[in-house]
Design a protein around this motif. Structure first.
Motif, PDB file in Angstrom:
ATOM      1  N   UNK A  13       0.824  -1.195   0.000  1.00  0.00           N
ATOM      2  CA  UNK A  13       0.000   0.000   0.000  1.00  0.00           C
ATOM      3  C   UNK A  13       0.868   1.259   0.000  1.00  0.00           C
ATOM      4  N   UNK A  14       1.941   1.258   0.778  1.00  0.00           N
ATOM      5  CA  UNK A  14       2.855   2.386   0.811  1.00  0.00           C
ATOM      6  C   UNK A  14       3.509   2.580  -0.553  1.00  0.00           C
ATOM      7  N   UNK A  15       3.848   1.480  -1.198  1.00  0.00           N
ATOM      8  CA  UNK A  15       4.439   1.560  -2.532  1.00  0.00           C
ATOM      9  C   UNK A  15       3.451   2.174  -3.508  1.00  0.00           C
ATOM     10  N   UNK A  16       2.198   1.744  -3.446  1.00  0.00           N
ATOM     11  CA  UNK A  16       1.172   2.275  -4.341  1.00  0.00           C
ATOM     12  C   UNK A  16       0.996   3.777  -4.137  1.00  0.00           C
ATOM     13  N   UNK A  17       0.996   4.202  -2.891  1.00  0.00           N
ATOM     14  CA  UNK A  17       0.813   5.619  -2.607  1.00  0.00           C
ATOM     15  C   UNK A  17       2.021   6.437  -3.074  1.00  0.00           C
ATOM     16  N   UNK A  18       3.212   5.916  -2.826  1.00  0.00           N
ATOM     17  CA  UNK A  18       4.423   6.598  -3.293  1.00  0.00           C
ATOM     18  C   UNK A  18       4.440   6.655  -4.813  1.00  0.00           C
ATOM     19  N   UNK A  19       4.035   5.571  -5.432  1.00  0.00           N
ATOM     20  CA  UNK A  19       3.980   5.514  -6.893  1.00  0.00           C
ATOM     21  C   UNK A  19       3.028   6.577  -7.442  1.00  0.00           C
ATOM     22  N   UNK A  20       1.850   6.691  -6.856  1.00  0.00           N
ATOM     23  CA  UNK A  20       0.843   7.632  -7.360  1.00  0.00           C
ATOM     24  C   UNK A  20       1.339   9.071  -7.266  1.00  0.00           C
ATOM     25  N   UNK A  21       1.980   9.420  -6.146  1.00  0.00           N
ATOM     26  CA  UNK A  21       2.484  10.782  -5.978  1.00  0.00           C
ATOM     27  C   UNK A  21       3.607  11.063  -6.976  1.00  0.00           C
ATOM     28  N   UNK A  22       4.566  10.148  -7.069  1.00  0.00           N
ATOM     29  CA  UNK A  22       5.692  10.342  -7.985  1.00  0.00           C
ATOM     30  C   UNK A  22       5.224  10.377  -9.436  1.00  0.00           C
ATOM     31  N   UNK A  23       4.313   9.473  -9.781  1.00  0.00           N
ATOM     32  CA  UNK A  23       3.790   9.425 -11.152  1.00  0.00           C
ATOM     33  C   UNK A  23       3.211  10.773 -11.548  1.00  0.00           C
ATOM     34  N   UNK A  24       2.373  11.341 -10.697  1.00  0.00           N
ATOM     35  CA  UNK A  24       1.705  12.581 -11.070  1.00  0.00           C
ATOM     36  C   UNK A  24       2.671  13.765 -11.093  1.00  0.00           C
ATOM     37  N   UNK A  25       3.687  13.738 -10.254  1.00  0.00           N
ATOM     38  CA  UNK A  25       4.715  14.789 -10.328  1.00  0.00           C
ATOM     39  C   UNK A  25       5.476  14.701 -11.652  1.00  0.00           C
ATOM     40  N   UNK A  26       5.764  13.493 -12.065  1.00  0.00           N
ATOM     41  CA  UNK A  26       6.480  13.290 -13.324  1.00  0.00           C
ATOM     42  C   UNK A  26       5.604  13.652 -14.519  1.00  0.00           C
ATOM     43  N   UNK A  27       4.340  13.254 -14.463  1.00  0.00           N
ATOM     44  CA  UNK A  27       3.416  13.502 -15.570  1.00  0.00           C
ATOM     45  C   UNK A  27       3.198  14.996 -15.767  1.00  0.00           C
ATOM     46  N   UNK A  28       3.058  15.736 -14.680  1.00  0.00           N
ATOM     47  CA  UNK A  28       2.790  17.172 -14.764  1.00  0.00           C
ATOM     48  C   UNK A  28       4.077  17.996 -14.844  1.00  0.00           C
ATOM     49  N   UNK A  29       5.200  17.298 -14.975  1.00  0.00           N
ATOM     50  CA  UNK A  29       6.524  17.934 -15.089  1.00  0.00           C
ATOM     51  C   UNK A  29       6.884  18.767 -13.870  1.00  0.00           C
ATOM     52  N   UNK A  30       6.292  18.437 -12.720  1.00  0.00           N
ATOM     53  CA  UNK A  30       6.753  19.035 -11.472  1.00  0.00           C
ATOM     54  C   UNK A  30       8.163  18.535 -11.172  1.00  0.00           C
TER      55      UNK A  30
END
Length: 218
Positions: A13-30
């Motif tokens: 679950x922690x991996x999934x949450x970390x993945x979701x945050x990192x994914x969206x930062x990468x996708x939005x070019x943050x």
């Protein structure tokens, strides 16, 4: 976006949450293309250990959002405009398929959620391209969830993420972003009403419109 992951006992679950945050930062070019991924800083920001971060990065590497180099570290992948035609070719096939499947398979709860989402589009900020793009991503993911095929959903999200990164590169120069997001209203209506044919046609037009808008700026 500084988000702290909620404490949960399951490392998955922690991996999934970390993945979701990192994914969206990468996708939005943050996290900028080519920028190194600082694992120590991420662990502090997200409040997780080393393993969830590294597992999340492995998944993101498979999705072409990060790349790892031996002895150098992990970096956000570059955004190559030359990939537009390849990404669009896949999306022109899968997006209409997903829209039609969603119209056919959406549950009553799905249709209620999509109806609420459609209503929220009316209040989406019209002058903020970044927020409009976040809305666009959210609508796509909601539709993909109604397909009820986890393999297809993962593939759709992956390619939409890559397309969104291209959007972000051109975001300061884009006009008509509000109109692009507004295209979701009739698409959502078709899915809610179970009109698979119309949903497929509208999804196809939406993807083609995206590619044309980007090519007009290249």
């Amino acid at each position: 976006m500084n988000a702290r992951v909620n404490d949960e006992p399951a490392s998955v679950s922690l991996t999934e949450q970390a993945y979701a945050v990192l994914r969206d930062r990468l996708v939005m070019l943050e996290i900028k293309p080519g920028e190194p991924i600082n694992e120590d800083r991420l662990r502090t920001e997200l409040g997780v250990g080393r393993t969830p971060i590294r597992e999340a990065l492995k998944r993101l590497e498979q999705e072409r959002l990060v790349v790892a180099f031996p002895r150098r570290g992990t970096f956000a992948t570059d955004v190559n405009i030359s990939d537009l035609s390849h990404i669009s070719e896949v999306r022109r096939t899968l997006e209409p398929l997903a829209a039609a499947a969603s119209a056919e398979r959406a549950t009553a709860a799905d249709r209620t959620a999509l109806t609420e989402l459609r209503s929220r589009l009316d209040t989406a900020p019209s002058g903020d391209n970044t927020e409009l793009l976040r809305t666009d991503v959210g609508v796509h993911r909601a539709i993909y969830g109604c397909v009820h095929n986890p393999f297809l959903e993962d593939t759709l999200i992956s390619y939409d993420n890559l397309a969104t990164r291209i959007w972000c590169v051109f975001l300061p120069r884009l006009s008509g972003m509000a109109g692009h997001v507004d295209e979701h209203v009739p698409l959502l209506t078709a899915i809610i009403e179970g009109d698979a044919k119309k949903a497929s046609e509208l999804a196809s037009q939406h993807v083609i419109g995206f590619e044309q808008a980007i090519r007009a700026l290249i």
